[in-house]
Design an enzyme around this catalytic site. Structure first.
Site, PDB file in Angstrom:
ATOM      1  N   SER A 181     -10.653  -2.649   5.492  1.00 37.93           N
ATOM      2  CA  SER A 181     -10.038  -1.342   5.759  1.00 37.93           C
ATOM      3  C   SER A 181     -10.826  -0.185   5.163  1.00 37.93           C
ATOM      4  O   SER A 181     -10.366   0.948   5.186  1.00 37.93           O
ATOM      5  CB  SER A 181      -8.608  -1.312   5.195  1.00 37.93           C
ATOM      6  OG  SER A 181      -8.635  -1.537   3.803  1.00 37.93           O
ATOM      7  N   THR A 201      -6.317   2.104   2.847  1.00 37.87           N
ATOM      8  CA  THR A 201      -7.141   3.007   2.048  1.00 37.87           C
ATOM      9  C   THR A 201      -7.367   2.519   0.626  1.00 37.87           C
ATOM     10  O   THR A 201      -6.543   1.823   0.074  1.00 37.87           O
ATOM     11  CB  THR A 201      -6.391   4.354   1.952  1.00 37.87           C
ATOM     12  OG1 THR A 201      -5.934   4.708   3.245  1.00 37.87           O
ATOM     13  CG2 THR A 201      -7.260   5.444   1.389  1.00 37.87           C
ATOM     14  N   THR A 237     -11.618   5.413   3.528  1.00 34.53           N
ATOM     15  CA  THR A 237     -10.965   4.448   4.416  1.00 34.53           C
ATOM     16  C   THR A 237     -11.659   4.381   5.769  1.00 34.53           C
ATOM     17  O   THR A 237     -12.345   5.318   6.181  1.00 34.53           O
ATOM     18  CB  THR A 237      -9.494   4.840   4.639  1.00 34.53           C
ATOM     19  OG1 THR A 237      -8.829   3.835   5.392  1.00 34.53           O
ATOM     20  CG2 THR A 237      -9.385   6.164   5.379  1.00 34.53           C
ATOM     21  N   ARG A 282      -8.805   9.438  16.205  1.00 32.00           N
ATOM     22  CA  ARG A 282      -7.678   9.589  15.281  1.00 32.00           C
ATOM     23  C   ARG A 282      -8.181   9.778  13.846  1.00 32.00           C
ATOM     24  O   ARG A 282      -9.100   9.125  13.395  1.00 32.00           O
ATOM     25  CB  ARG A 282      -6.781   8.369  15.359  1.00 32.00           C
ATOM     26  CG  ARG A 282      -5.547   8.401  14.438  1.00 32.00           C
ATOM     27  CD  ARG A 282      -5.779   7.669  13.127  1.00 32.00           C
ATOM     28  NE  ARG A 282      -4.534   7.537  12.342  1.00 32.00           N
ATOM     29  CZ  ARG A 282      -4.481   7.001  11.126  1.00 32.00           C
ATOM     30  NH1 ARG A 282      -5.575   6.549  10.550  1.00 32.00           N
ATOM     31  NH2 ARG A 282      -3.330   6.919  10.476  1.00 32.00           N
ATOM     32  N   VAL A 283      -7.540  10.706  13.127  1.00 35.37           N
ATOM     33  CA  VAL A 283      -7.807  10.939  11.712  1.00 35.37           C
ATOM     34  C   VAL A 283      -6.486  10.831  10.967  1.00 35.37           C
ATOM     35  O   VAL A 283      -5.478  11.404  11.392  1.00 35.37           O
ATOM     36  CB  VAL A 283      -8.438  12.332  11.481  1.00 35.37           C
ATOM     37  CG1 VAL A 283      -8.559  12.632   9.990  1.00 35.37           C
ATOM     38  CG2 VAL A 283      -9.801  12.416  12.159  1.00 35.37           C
ATOM     39  N   GLY A 284      -6.481  10.087   9.871  1.00 40.46           N
ATOM     40  CA  GLY A 284      -5.269   9.919   9.083  1.00 40.46           C
ATOM     41  C   GLY A 284      -5.170  10.927   7.950  1.00 40.46           C
ATOM     42  O   GLY A 284      -5.803  11.990   7.967  1.00 40.46           O
ATOM     43  N   ASP A 285      -4.410  10.570   6.937  1.00 36.83           N
ATOM     44  CA  ASP A 285      -4.175  11.482   5.825  1.00 36.83           C
ATOM     45  C   ASP A 285      -5.292  11.475   4.789  1.00 36.83           C
ATOM     46  O   ASP A 285      -5.431  12.426   4.012  1.00 36.83           O
ATOM     47  CB  ASP A 285      -2.863  11.115   5.128  1.00 36.83           C
ATOM     48  CG  ASP A 285      -2.926   9.739   4.475  1.00 36.83           C
ATOM     49  OD1 ASP A 285      -3.201   8.759   5.199  1.00 36.83           O
ATOM     50  OD2 ASP A 285      -2.703   9.627   3.262  1.00 36.83           O
ATOM     51  N   THR A 305      -1.115   6.075   0.190  1.00 44.13           N
ATOM     52  CA  THR A 305      -1.577   4.930   0.951  1.00 44.13           C
ATOM     53  C   THR A 305      -0.532   4.640   2.017  1.00 44.13           C
ATOM     54  O   THR A 305       0.625   5.049   1.887  1.00 44.13           O
ATOM     55  CB  THR A 305      -1.803   3.708   0.042  1.00 44.13           C
ATOM     56  OG1 THR A 305      -2.399   2.635   0.807  1.00 44.13           O
ATOM     57  CG2 THR A 305      -0.500   3.212  -0.562  1.00 44.13           C
ATOM     58  N   GLY A 306      -0.910   3.967   3.069  1.00 41.08           N
ATOM     59  CA  GLY A 306       0.050   3.650   4.117  1.00 41.08           C
ATOM     60  C   GLY A 306      -0.235   4.389   5.408  1.00 41.08           C
ATOM     61  O   GLY A 306      -1.359   4.820   5.656  1.00 41.08           O
ATOM     62  N   LEU A 307       0.792   4.534   6.227  1.00 45.99           N
ATOM     63  CA  LEU A 307       0.633   5.159   7.539  1.00 45.99           C
ATOM     64  C   LEU A 307       0.394   6.658   7.372  1.00 45.99           C
ATOM     65  O   LEU A 307       1.284   7.405   6.962  1.00 45.99           O
ATOM     66  CB  LEU A 307       1.872   4.907   8.397  1.00 45.99           C
ATOM     67  CG  LEU A 307       1.765   5.371   9.851  1.00 45.99           C
ATOM     68  CD1 LEU A 307       0.680   4.601  10.593  1.00 45.99           C
ATOM     69  CD2 LEU A 307       3.105   5.202  10.560  1.00 45.99           C
ATOM     70  N   GLY A 308      -0.812   7.086   7.710  1.00 49.81           N
ATOM     71  CA  GLY A 308      -1.225   8.458   7.448  1.00 49.81           C
ATOM     72  C   GLY A 308      -0.380   9.510   8.129  1.00 49.81           C
ATOM     73  O   GLY A 308      -0.153  10.598   7.576  1.00 49.81           O
TER      74      GLY A 308
END
Length: 342
Positions: free
Chosen positions: A94, A196, A214, A224-227, A247-250
């Site tokens: 990841s 992450t 990450t 797509r870009v997360g947090d 951490t987790g779903l951004g």
């Protein structure tokens, strides 16, 4: 008539005087309440240095960062050195090299870094560069910007001497092709540690720094870009108060400006644990009827200026690495709101 006017005048002045005294008393009480609700930091009692990082792959990262910090390296250099460990490890699926690709089979990376002066550097949707944390640090040091994205981030990395290379390992490519057979997108993030790495550091001088890196959610849409690269979502710190990382779903973290809110609660006097828990609860309340709830996992780590740390997650399975002089390097399990079977 004159006596009546004098009586009213005196009564009015008396009322104003009482109101003023009560107002000042209330103001003083509010000031006391405000003082009581503000966490006071004592440099003599501060435990430092302290490093905390998310997930099992945070442990080797911590160990390298600790080594660098003890050798006298600046905090950002120590964070970079530590986070390069999982970035270069093909078994960490990841982060960086070997990370799971998006739906098109391309590994895209996000990272950010932040120092005690609130200087930040960030890259997102970066492809072909093994160490996005290093590129993020160069953005901080060598540009007037905070974030560079996509081709622009790659162009900058190449101009800084980074080498472009293929980050899709045979193992990740095999898993991607297997996923294509059904193409069901459920970004489950749990005890398998597929997420992450975020790191927070309180150095010997009592200053805070942090970083995230990450490869993002497996099988995400291209682009797509997360947090993780977003200051205030995946990472935030205020050197007067503390630091937090997610951490987790951004998407869920972005919707609540998660890390910034954890730091703000610590500013109001909450402990790292209580701050992490309250924002996790807030995310739960906003998502309990959301389509993401079936697979939603989020967690936070936090570190304040006293060296106190904590972690908390929505669902079970989240752990984090801790390093300090008192107990050395170890893993700690975060408390959680609910188990995966609920």
């Amino acid at each position: 008539m004159s006596n009546r006017r004098n009586f009213i005048k005196k009564a009015t002045l008396g009322t104003l005087a009482v109101s003023a005294v009560m107002g000042l008393s209330g103001f003083a009480k509010n000031q006391e309440d405000e003082k009581e609700g503000t966490l006071e930091f004592d440099s003599k009692k501060t435990k430092k240095p302290v490093i905390i990082s998310t997930w099992n792959h945070g442990l080797p990262a911590n160990q390298e960062s600790w080594k660098q910090l003890k050798a006298g390296k600046p905090a950002l250099d120590a964070i970079e050195a530590g986070m390069k460990i999982p970035e270069a490890d093909p078994n960490v699926r990841s982060v960086g090299y070997g990370g799971y690709p998006d739906r098109e089979g391309k590994v895209t990376l996000d990272a950010c870094i932040m120092n005690h002066n609130s200087n930040c550097g960030s890259v997102c949707f970066l492809q072909g560069i093994m160490h996005p944390i290093s590129v993020a640090k160069r953005v901080l040091q060598n540009t007037p910007h905070v974030m560079l994205a996509g081709q622009g981030a790659l162009q900058f990395a190449l101009s800084e001497g980074f080498k472009e290379e293929n980050l899709l390992t045979p193992e990740s490519e095999k898993d991607w092709k297997k996923w294509l057979e059904d193409s069901k997108y459920k970004p489950v993030i749990n005890i398998e540690n597929h997420d992450t790495i975020s790191m927070l550091m309180l150095d010997q001088d009592g200053n805070l720094s942090g970083g995230c890196t990450t490869s993002g959610a497996a099988w995400k849409m291209h682009g797509r870009v997360g947090d993780s690269p977003i200051i205030g979502a995946g990472l935030f710190l205020d050197n007067e108060v503390g630091a937090a990382a997610a951490t987790g779903l951004g998407e869920a973290v972005i919707r609540t400006a998660g890390s910034a809110m954890v730091v703000e609660l610590m500013r109001q006097g909450k402990s790292p644990f209580d701050a992490c828990k309250e924002i996790t609860e807030r995310i739960y309340n906003k998502h309990k009827n959301h389509k993401d709830m079936e697979y939603l996992q989020v967690g936070f780590i936090a570190l304040n200026k006293n060296g106190e740390h904590a972690g908390y997650s929505l669902r079970s399975g989240f752990n984090y690495a801790v390093s300090d002089d008192e107990k050395g390097h170890r893993m700690e399990d975060a408390k959680f709101k609910m188990s995966w079977d609920k």
